[in-house]
Design a protein around this motif. Sequence first.
Motif, short mmCIF file in Angstrom:
data_model
loop_
_atom_site.label_atom_id
_atom_site.label_comp_id
_atom_site.label_asym_id
_atom_site.label_seq_id
_atom_site.Cartn_x
_atom_site.Cartn_y
_atom_site.Cartn_z
N ASP A 1 43.71 35.89 43.83
CA ASP A 1 43.03 36.84 44.31
C ASP A 1 43.17 36.78 46.03
N ARG A 2 43.77 35.97 46.57
CA ARG A 2 43.90 35.65 47.94
C ARG A 2 44.10 36.70 48.71
N TYR A 3 45.07 37.74 48.28
CA TYR A 3 45.66 38.99 49.15
C TYR A 3 44.80 40.07 48.85
N PHE A 4 44.08 40.67 49.41
CA PHE A 4 43.58 42.03 48.93
C PHE A 4 44.41 43.37 49.53
N ALA A 5 45.06 43.16 50.29
CA ALA A 5 46.06 44.33 50.68
C ALA A 5 47.33 43.45 51.28
N PRO A 6 48.30 44.24 51.65
CA PRO A 6 49.54 43.59 52.26
C PRO A 6 49.30 43.02 53.66
N GLY A 7 49.42 41.63 53.48
CA GLY A 7 49.12 40.86 54.85
C GLY A 7 47.91 40.47 55.29
N LYS A 8 46.80 41.24 54.25
CA LYS A 8 45.35 40.74 54.59
C LYS A 8 44.99 40.04 53.63
N ARG A 9 44.32 38.52 53.84
CA ARG A 9 43.85 37.73 52.85
C ARG A 9 42.40 37.16 53.13
N LYS A 10 42.16 36.91 52.03
CA LYS A 10 40.44 36.24 52.01
C LYS A 10 40.72 34.93 52.61
N PRO A 11 39.62 34.23 53.22
CA PRO A 11 39.79 32.74 53.65
C PRO A 11 39.91 31.78 52.63
N LYS A 12 39.67 32.12 51.37
CA LYS A 12 39.83 31.08 50.22
C LYS A 12 40.01 31.78 48.78
N THR A 13 40.84 31.26 48.23
CA THR A 13 41.39 31.66 46.69
C THR A 13 40.13 31.33 45.74
N LYS A 14 39.70 32.69 45.17
CA LYS A 14 38.60 32.21 44.17
C LYS A 14 39.25 32.34 42.67
N ARG A 15 40.29 33.00 42.34
CA ARG A 15 40.61 33.37 41.15
C ARG A 15 42.13 32.90 40.92
N ARG A 16 42.75 32.03 40.43
CA ARG A 16 44.02 31.74 40.11
C ARG A 16 44.65 32.45 38.74
N ASP A 17 44.78 33.70 38.97
CA ASP A 17 44.97 34.58 37.72
C ASP A 17 46.26 34.05 36.77
N LEU A 18 47.27 33.63 37.54
CA LEU A 18 48.61 33.28 36.78
C LEU A 18 48.34 31.96 36.12
N ASP A 19 47.75 30.99 36.72
CA ASP A 19 47.32 29.64 36.01
C ASP A 19 46.27 30.16 34.94
N ALA A 20 45.48 30.70 34.95
CA ALA A 20 44.67 31.14 33.65
C ALA A 20 45.49 31.92 32.56
N ALA A 21 46.14 32.65 32.88
CA ALA A 21 47.05 33.26 31.84
C ALA A 21 47.87 32.10 31.15
N LEU A 22 48.49 31.31 31.94
CA LEU A 22 49.23 30.42 31.54
C LEU A 22 48.75 29.22 30.54
N ARG A 23 47.57 28.90 30.94
CA ARG A 23 46.56 28.19 30.35
C ARG A 23 46.09 28.81 28.80
N ASP A 24 45.83 29.98 28.98
CA ASP A 24 45.31 30.68 27.66
C ASP A 24 46.71 30.85 26.87
N CYS A 25 48.05 31.17 27.04
CA CYS A 25 49.03 31.27 26.42
C CYS A 25 49.16 29.73 25.58
#
Length: 134
Positions: free
Chosen positions: A82-106
Motif C-alpha cells: 500500500d505504499r503508493y496511493f497514486a502514480p509517483g505518490k507514496r506514503k512515508p511508510k508501508t503498512k500493508r504488504r498485500d502480496l506477501d499476505a496473499a502468498l502466506r495465505d496460499c
Amino acid sequence: MSFDLRQLEKDFAGDQVEFVGVFPNASTTEAQITTFQQTYGLAMTMGKDTAQWAETLGARWTPEVFVLDEADSVVYRGRINDRYFAPGKRKPKTKRRDLDAALRDCLSGRVVADPVTNAVGCPIEGVRLLAPQD
C-alpha cells in the motif's frame, strides 16, 4: 516496490513460489529489462510479454501482480503493497504488504483473505481504461 520484491524473493526462496517479471509494454526493450533487473537486484526471471499474459489475466497497470495457484487460477491480483496511493505518490511508510499476505495465505492452505486490491501505477500501453459504471 523493489525493496519489497527483493524481500519477497528472500522470504519465499525455500517455498514453492516462482516469481516472474513480465513487461507488457511493446516499447520496452530487452536492454531496459536487463537494466531494471540489475539496478534493483532482482533474481526472478524477467522478460517481454511474448505469451500475452497481461491480456490473458486482464492486467491494466504496471506494476500489477497476480498469484496463480497450482491449477493456474488467479487467487490474488493487485498491488504489491500500500505504499503508493497514486502514480509517483507514496506514503512515508508501508503498512500493508498485500502480496506477501496473499502468498502466506496460499502456502498455508487458506483462501486469500483479500483476493483483489487496487494496483497503482501507469496504464499498460494499449489498454483502454474505462470509468467505473454505477
